[in-house]
Design a protein around this motif. Structure first.
Motif, PDB file in Angstrom:
ATOM      1  N   LEU A  80       0.859  -1.168   0.000  1.00 55.34           N
ATOM      2  CA  LEU A  80       0.000   0.000   0.000  1.00 55.34           C
ATOM      3  C   LEU A  80       0.901   1.226   0.000  1.00 55.34           C
ATOM      4  O   LEU A  80       1.546   1.526   1.010  1.00 55.34           O
ATOM      5  N   GLN A  81       0.985   1.887  -1.136  1.00 50.58           N
ATOM      6  CA  GLN A  81       1.734   3.131  -1.242  1.00 50.58           C
ATOM      7  C   GLN A  81       0.821   4.267  -0.819  1.00 50.58           C
ATOM      8  O   GLN A  81      -0.247   4.447  -1.398  1.00 50.58           O
ATOM      9  N   MET A  82       1.242   5.012   0.189  1.00 51.62           N
ATOM     10  CA  MET A  82       0.424   6.089   0.727  1.00 51.62           C
ATOM     11  C   MET A  82       1.153   7.408   0.543  1.00 51.62           C
ATOM     12  O   MET A  82       2.244   7.608   1.098  1.00 51.62           O
ATOM     13  N   ASP A  83       0.586   8.279  -0.255  1.00 58.44           N
ATOM     14  CA  ASP A  83       1.174   9.592  -0.536  1.00 58.44           C
ATOM     15  C   ASP A  83       0.255  10.694  -0.017  1.00 58.44           C
ATOM     16  O   ASP A  83      -0.932  10.480   0.212  1.00 58.44           O
ATOM     17  N   ASN A  84       0.845  11.886   0.133  1.00 60.65           N
ATOM     18  CA  ASN A  84       0.082  13.033   0.616  1.00 60.65           C
ATOM     19  C   ASN A  84      -0.729  12.675   1.859  1.00 60.65           C
ATOM     20  O   ASN A  84      -1.933  12.939   1.931  1.00 60.65           O
TER      21      ASN A  84
END
Length: 114
Positions: A80-84
């Motif tokens: 799970l790539q979590m940005d911002n």
């Protein structure tokens, strides 16, 4: 008994990024979906993202456009790539794999704070 182990959680400032991993300790046959859930303080557990065996993905409205779910079958790992990231993303994140049985990880803490 196959276990799922999450990693990658931690403390990050708002606007930052983290990548969570969920790795199986052994082989799980006939997985048809993989999911990430989260439970924030004082909140109910909610589905964050889902990926089906044929590739389709679903996201909660609150994370769509900021989070990306993916998998690496060769590594037996879900990501799970979590940005911002936002403060409201603070929660314990757990993975779930659905096959003939359901498999859950133990969870990893994500804290978004300045």
């Amino acid at each position: 008994q196959v276990q799922l182990v999450e990693s990658g959680g931690g403390l990050v400032q708002p606007g930052g990024s983290l990548r969570l991993s969920c790795t199986a300790s052994g082989s799980i046959l006939n997985i048809f979906k993989m999911e990430w859930y989260r439970q924030g303080p004082g909140k109910q557990r909610e589905l964050v993202a889902r990926i089906f065996s044929y590739g389709r993905t679903n996201y909660a409205d609150s994370v769509r456009g900021r989070f990306t779910i993916s998998r690496d079958n060769a590594k037996n790992t879900l990501y799970l790539q979590m940005d911002n990231l936002k403060t409201e993303d603070t929660a314990v994140y757990c993975c779930r794999w659905s096959a003939y049985s359901d498999y859950w990880g133990q969870g990893t803490q994500v804290t978004v704070s300045s």
